[in-house]
Motif scaffolding. Structure first.
Motif, short mmCIF file in Angstrom:
data_model
loop_
_atom_site.label_atom_id
_atom_site.label_comp_id
_atom_site.label_asym_id
_atom_site.label_seq_id
_atom_site.Cartn_x
_atom_site.Cartn_y
_atom_site.Cartn_z
N LYS A 197 1.18 1.89 -7.56
CA LYS A 197 0.91 0.49 -7.59
C LYS A 197 1.71 -0.06 -8.95
CE LYS A 197 -1.09 -1.86 -4.26
NZ LYS A 197 -2.30 -2.34 -4.20
N GLY A 237 -8.10 -7.52 -4.19
CA GLY A 237 -9.12 -6.87 -3.44
C GLY A 237 -9.82 -5.99 -4.30
N GLY A 289 -8.17 -4.29 -6.70
CA GLY A 289 -7.33 -4.73 -7.86
C GLY A 289 -6.30 -3.87 -8.50
N CYS A 306 2.27 -9.42 -0.05
CA CYS A 306 1.90 -7.89 -0.26
C CYS A 306 1.80 -7.45 1.19
CB CYS A 306 0.38 -8.09 -0.62
SG CYS A 306 -0.54 -9.39 -0.29
N GLY A 360 -3.35 -3.15 -7.88
CA GLY A 360 -2.23 -3.72 -8.25
C GLY A 360 -2.12 -4.36 -9.43
N ASN A 407 -4.13 -1.88 6.02
CA ASN A 407 -2.91 -1.64 5.59
C ASN A 407 -2.76 -0.24 4.75
OD1 ASN A 407 -1.33 -3.83 6.51
ND2 ASN A 407 -1.83 -5.07 4.74
N LYS A 431 0.95 -1.00 -0.14
CA LYS A 431 0.07 -0.09 -0.03
C LYS A 431 0.87 1.38 0.01
CE LYS A 431 -3.94 -1.58 0.33
NZ LYS A 431 -4.01 -3.10 -0.02
N TYR A 469 -1.88 -12.70 -8.31
CA TYR A 469 -1.94 -11.24 -7.35
C TYR A 469 -3.26 -11.35 -6.45
CZ TYR A 469 -2.13 -6.51 -6.21
OH TYR A 469 -2.36 -5.19 -5.40
C1 LIG Z 1 -5.06 -4.05 0.05
C2 LIG Z 1 -4.39 -5.55 0.10
C3 LIG Z 1 -4.65 -6.30 -0.75
C4 LIG Z 1 -5.40 -6.21 -2.17
O1 LIG Z 1 -4.68 -5.19 -3.08
P1 LIG Z 1 -5.49 -4.57 -4.27
O2 LIG Z 1 -4.45 -3.98 -5.14
O3 LIG Z 1 -6.06 -3.33 -3.48
O4 LIG Z 1 -6.25 -5.41 -4.71
C5 LIG Z 1 -4.02 -7.70 -0.82
N1 LIG Z 1 -3.16 -7.96 0.43
C6 LIG Z 1 -2.74 -7.08 1.51
C7 LIG Z 1 -2.01 -7.39 2.43
C8 LIG Z 1 -3.42 -5.70 1.24
O5 LIG Z 1 -2.91 -4.88 2.17
#
Ligand SMILES: *Cc1c(COP(=O)(O)O)cnc(C)c1O
Length: 409
Positions: free
Chosen positions: A219, A243, A245, A382, A247, A142, A116, A240
């Protein structure tokens, strides 16, 4: 202070292609209510920049300055960013009997312990550049931590709203980094509504995922960095945890820009969007063959980062997954935990549940024949594994009695 040339030409709606959004103005969503994408003068950049000179710079994701929207270096807020390592996982390869490399990109090394930082570092710098003072956002943890840290560094205020079961550590790190934070009895979309409804009254700028154009740009640097680390090429597949998306959309955009710059070829990785079975709107839409995803009711998974019932960039995620001949896959919380233990105990690598989900999905894709054992794959860890609850597995010893050392073997 070093001068960088800015190459932004305009912004464009990711759905309709409407392209009359000007840089230097404050933007949220497009008129169609969808994410805006930043466009650059890539032809000029191609003649004026050298990829290896850029890659040799220090500064983590900030090294990609010409491919980012920031105009004025004075607005850059840095917290010690770094390139994140691509960790080989030879023991996991052995466990699965595959010859293709399994590489885990460890985003837990970034400031605030998750990727993030990339999105919010850039979004906060842009907010500062555009004269905004008060930022607000819903978060599963995060993103809020990264917003609080970068906003404080930039001298801006941050208001952050999290579901009430967000891990304690996230809530605490947000306030320790100068953010104002509330727990809300609802999910991330309910928190988003509080921001949306309070915007005018509170004078907030809404930094919700993809509701402003610059988090994607931050990202995107994952894709730029990854290509550079692989010698200006891309892997066969990327897994990947999805959430909102940001990234996945960002990396897909990065590969497109890199090809236009002539820095990589036309090969693309198969993009796999990984979700949890308890919250899998993108997987459902992928399987149903629809362009958009419906709201997922009663979303639940312990991988909080991917507990996102509705994504405003759903069509962009699905487009990238389909064009790349990848897939959207859901894995159970149980499989995520098994994967987390396997990575920790075989590779000595503590990953977050969302990162573990990518390995669980990789195993599934191998089994289903969606990828080959010879494929080079990149999994995304991540966030730093230390931020998440861990199972207690210690034994107990009573020091007042003789220790039975044989029993410890
Ligand atoms: C935000 C987050 C995601 C999802 O990332 P997006 O790019 O928003 O899909 C996945 N894992 C963690 C640990 C996150 O903090």
């Amino acid at each position: 202070m070093e001068k960088f040339k800015n190459y932004v030409t305009h912004l464009e709606c990711g759905l309709t292609g409407q392209a009359d959004y000007l840089p230097g103005e404050i933007h949220g969503l497009s008129q169609a209510g969808r994410p805006l994408l930043v466009r650059y003068a890539l032809k000029a950049m191609k003649h004026e920049l050298n990829k290896n000179d850029i890659w040799a710079r220090p500064g983590g994701f900030w090294k990609w300055r010409e491919l980012l929207p920031l105009m004025n270096t004075e607005n850059l807020c840095a917290l010690g960013e770094t390139d994140t390592p691509l960790q080989p996982c030879p023991r996991l390869q052995k466990d699965l009997n595959v010859t293709g490399e399994i590489l885990m990109k460890d985003e837990g090394r970034l400031p605030t312990g998750s990727f993030k930082a990339r999105g919010l570092g850039v979004a906060v710098a842009m907010a500062k550049e555009l004269g905004l003072k008060r930022l607000a956002m819903p978060t599963n943890g995060n993103a809020g931590a990264a917003l609080a840290a970068y906003a404080t560094k930039a001298g801006l205020e941050s208001y952050i709203f999290a579901p009430d079961d967000t891990p304690d550590i996230n809530i605490r790190e947000i306030s320790l980094q100068g953010g104002k934070v509330w727990r809300v009895n609802g999910l991330i979309n309910d928190c988003g509504k509080i921001v949306f409804d309070g915007k005018e009254k509170m004078g907030w700028f809404d930094l919700s995922t993809l509701k402003e154009p610059y988090r994607i740009e931050g990202k995107k640097t994952m894709g730029l960095e990854l290509a550079a680390q692989l010698g200006w090429s891309v892997p066969d597949a990327i897994f990947y945890p999805t959430g909102g998306g940001t990234g996945l959309i960002g990396m897909w955009k990065a590969f497109d820009e890199l090809e236009k710059l002539g820095w990589i070829g036309s090969k693309r990785p198969k993009m796999f969007a990984v979700q949890a079975t308890g919250c899998a709107p993108i997987v459902k839409a992928f399987n149903d063959g629809t362009k958009h995803a419906d709201l997922w009711e009663d979303a639940h998974t312990y991988a909080a980062g991917i507990r996102v019932p509705v994504a405003v960039g759903d069509h962009l995620i699905l487009e990238a997954v389909r064009e790349s001949k990848g897939a959207a896959l859901a894995v159970s919380d149980e499989d995520i935990e098994i994967a987390r233990q396997q990575i920790g105990q075989r590779e000595g690598f503590l990953v977050c549940p969302e990162g573990a989900a990518t390995f669980a999905a990789y195993k599934r894709a191998l089994k289903d024949g969606r990828i080959d054992g010879a494929d080079q794959v990149v999994l995304f860890n991540c966030g730093n594994g230390l931020k998440y609850p861990m199972e207690e597995q210690a034994g107990v010893l009573d020091r007042r009695h003789p220790i039975d050392y044989d029993a410890l073997k």
